[in-house]
Scaffold this motif. Structure first.
Motif, mmCIF file in Angstrom:
data_model
loop_
_atom_site.group_PDB
_atom_site.id
_atom_site.type_symbol
_atom_site.label_atom_id
_atom_site.label_comp_id
_atom_site.label_asym_id
_atom_site.label_seq_id
_atom_site.Cartn_x
_atom_site.Cartn_y
_atom_site.Cartn_z
ATOM 1 N N LYS A 281 10.048 8.732 7.730
ATOM 2 C CA LYS A 281 10.935 8.584 8.898
ATOM 3 C C LYS A 281 12.387 8.792 8.493
ATOM 4 O O LYS A 281 13.254 9.006 9.329
ATOM 5 C CB LYS A 281 10.760 7.194 9.510
ATOM 6 N N MET A 282 12.671 8.679 7.198
ATOM 7 C CA MET A 282 14.041 8.890 6.736
ATOM 8 C C MET A 282 14.204 10.289 6.130
ATOM 9 O O MET A 282 15.152 10.554 5.396
ATOM 10 C CB MET A 282 14.405 7.791 5.737
ATOM 11 N N TYR B 105 0.571 4.089 1.290
ATOM 12 C CA TYR B 105 0.679 4.763 2.595
ATOM 13 C C TYR B 105 1.806 4.167 3.426
ATOM 14 O O TYR B 105 2.507 4.869 4.143
ATOM 15 C CB TYR B 105 -0.620 4.631 3.400
ATOM 16 N N ASP B 106 1.926 2.859 3.353
ATOM 17 C CA ASP B 106 2.968 2.203 4.131
ATOM 18 C C ASP B 106 4.347 2.679 3.670
ATOM 19 O O ASP B 106 5.229 2.963 4.480
ATOM 20 C CB ASP B 106 2.859 0.671 3.992
ATOM 21 N N LEU C 254 8.418 -4.088 4.506
ATOM 22 C CA LEU C 254 6.991 -4.392 4.316
ATOM 23 C C LEU C 254 6.741 -5.746 3.655
ATOM 24 O O LEU C 254 5.643 -6.276 3.726
ATOM 25 C CB LEU C 254 6.327 -3.286 3.468
ATOM 26 N N MET D 141 4.898 6.364 4.775
ATOM 27 C CA MET D 141 5.168 6.521 6.209
ATOM 28 C C MET D 141 6.597 6.144 6.560
ATOM 29 O O MET D 141 7.219 6.780 7.400
ATOM 30 C CB MET D 141 4.202 5.651 7.015
ATOM 31 N N ILE D 142 7.092 5.105 5.928
ATOM 32 C CA ILE D 142 8.446 4.657 6.258
ATOM 33 C C ILE D 142 9.505 5.623 5.696
ATOM 34 O O ILE D 142 10.425 6.013 6.403
ATOM 35 C CB ILE D 142 8.667 3.209 5.762
ATOM 36 N N HIS E 295 0.847 -1.190 0.000
ATOM 37 C CA HIS E 295 0.000 0.000 0.000
ATOM 38 C C HIS E 295 0.889 1.249 0.000
ATOM 39 O O HIS E 295 1.854 1.329 0.773
ATOM 40 C CB HIS E 295 -0.897 -0.006 1.239
#
Lengths: 404, 138
Positions: A351-352, A343-344, A403, A347-348, A341
């Motif tokens: 964080k970077m 979004y996943d 993921l 989001m990750i 997905h």
């Protein structure tokens, strides 16, 4: 050749950290960052120039009015419009489209047709649906081909003497497709239709010239062009803007008001009711100056180089599919990886320190066309670099690993 | 006893072991993969939670005065988040669910891990879970 590190130095936000990492900003399709000159112009306006525009007799009002109107002339030159009063200041592209849709509502009848396309942003769909609902006109939608370009044969088949208006985007915000607007304008006008171009994704990336293009309406937002939010442009040929009824009533847009009869101001003020976003308009000029100094053709060339590099590199990620592979493309890459997905992924990589956009990008019909819930989207601007693309790709690979 | 308070404390303990965001995310992804999935027939428009950017379905069934939640989402991280909520609230008494004080969410920093739009989705999930309990109570 553009000196990219010199350009980057003009954008204070680009040296900031996000989640402890250097910011990599690839969400330029949503909004671009602002150079110091734009930030300074906006704050300088409030510090030294603030007053309400037009009709003031005092010094500051004159100064604010001059600054405000200076931007209008700058934009006239920027898009090579014939007259400065063909430039209407709006809140943004959405507002501009709504003004035209509202004007057409009064002019259309049952049996008339409006043509849009399947790749439009919701803001170039919904105003026309509303316009058709209220006027009885019919909406026709040019379908997309698998590579994300418009089905021009279908478009030609739609054209008839019933076609009153064609409204399409110059560049798709989701697929990056540069639509053949010259051809669309020529063919639509040949049957007597008018053409509106949504240039939100184009104005900061490729040169535009209203007089050679011949579009009847063209619109864009300042904030996607290194300028402030809340300011946009509606370019319209003098003839139509004169013919349209006013959009909103209020101060500024009138000639004379009495309870018997009110008469309206001339262009452009007829469409600029109320106190406008003066600071934003004043700072908008600095954004245009920034672009003009670099040269739009230099910008286009550099961004194309970045797009080619990024496309080549992302395609090395196994299972990655790009949506929008038209031959003529701007710096936008929409993708999905296998069944992950978006979004996943978003989001990750966030964080970077990497800003990409995920979702339907306000183009749900495109998602339906390709049968996907959304995409992850990288959208480029002139301050982006190949090093940033490398960092982003490394992050995407990491997300994929986490993921899967 | 597996009270809501006890389970929350366990989760807080789990999260204390994580050193960085990546370990937290990996944990959420793991939980997402283990989530007890909603039966297909309950993946309806009615069970869809509004306010989430990815699609989330939540179903609730009453058994012996307790509520059993099942859910699904098309995004794995979202599944992980709802799995945590289910671990806390599923198989609890109606009363306890309705009055649950879910302070562990702030303690483990789940909201900060999420963007604002995602945090809104989290609030919507909790609201929907409590609403199910209320509906069964009445």
């Amino acid at each position: 050749m553009l000196d990219i590190s010199k350009i980057r130095n003009q954008f204070p936000i680009l040296s900031s950290k996000v989640n402890g990492e250097d910011l990599v900003y690839f969400d330029n399709g949503a909004t671009t960052q602002k150079p110091q000159s734009v930030i300074t112009a906006e704050s300088n306006y409030y510090q030294n120039e603030n007053s309400n525009v037009h009709r003031g007799v005092h010094f500051l009002s004159g100064l604010a009015t001059d600054k405000f109107e200076e931007t209008r002339i700058t934009i006239q030159n920027f898009i090579s419009a014939k007259h400065s009063h063909e430039i209407i200041f709006t809140k943004g592209t959405t507002d501009s489209i709504n003004i035209v849709a509202s004007g057409y509502r009064a002019l259309l009848n049952k049996g008339d047709e409006i043509i849009i396309s399947e790749l439009e942003h919701h803001s170039n769909i919904v105003p026309w649906q509303m316009c058709c609902e209220q006027s009885g006109a019919t909406l026709k939608v040019i379908p997309l081909l698998d590579n994300g370009s418009l089905d021009m044969i279908a478009f030609e088949n739609f054209l008839s003497e019933n076609t009153k208006l064609v409204s399409v985007s110059h560049i798709s915000n989701t697929l990056g497709t540069i639509n053949p607007i010259e051809e669309i304008i020529e063919k639509a006008q040949a049957v007597g239709a008018k053409v509106m171009i949504d240039g939100a994704q184009a104005a900061a990336h490729i040169p535009i010239n209203m007089q050679s293009l011949g579009a009847d309406f063209y619109c864009f937002s300042a904030h996607k062009l290194y300028g402030p939010t809340g300011v946009g442009v509606l370019y319209g040929k003098e003839f139509f803007l004169t013919k349209f009824p006013p959009y909103q009533g209020g101060g500024e847009m009138i000639k004379e008001v009495s309870f018997k009869k009110t008469t309206y101001a001339c262009l452009p003020h007829k469409f600029e009711a109320g106190t406008p976003n003066i600071a934003g308009v004043v700072a908008f000029k600095s954004a245009i100056d920034f672009i003009t100094e670099l040269g739009l053709s230099n910008i286009a060339k550099y961004e194309e180089e970045l797009l080619l590099y990024a496309t080549e590199e992302v395609l090395k990620i196994e299972g990655l599919k790009i949506y929008g592979t038209a031959k003529n493309k701007s710096g936008i890459i929409s993708f999905n990886i296998n069944k992950l997905h978006p979004y996943d992924i978003g989001m990750i990589v966030d964080k970077m320190g990497i800003a990409i956009r995920t979702g339907h990008h306000c183009t749900q019909p495109i998602m339906e066309r390709f049968n996907i819930p959304g995409t992850a989207r990288i959208s480029l601007a002139v301050y982006n670099t190949k090093e940033e693309i490398d960092i982003c790709i490394k992050a995407i690979k990491k997300a994929k690993m986490m993921l899967s | 006893m597996n009270t809501i308070q006890n389970i929350q404390a366990e989760i807080v303990e789990d999260f204390e072991m994580f050193e960085d965001w990546m370990q937290k995310y990996e944990y959420l992804i793991e939980l997402g993969k283990e989530l007890a999935l909603i039966e297909k027939q309950y993946k309806t428009e009615d069970n869809l939670i509004k306010g989430c950017q990815s699609r989330v379905w939540l179903h609730a069934e009453k058994q012996d005065g307790k509520i059993i939640y099942t859910a699904d989402s098309d995004a794995i991280m979202t599944k992980g988040i709802i799995a945590i909520l289910i671990r806390v609230l599923s198989e609890q008494k109606l009363e306890d669910i309705i009055h649950a004080d879910l302070s562990f969410i702030d303690t483990i920093g789940l909201k900060e891990q999420l963007s604002v739009t995602r945090a809104n989705g989290l609030v919507s999930m909790i609201k929907k879970m409590k609403l199910y309990a209320l509906a069964y109570q009445n």
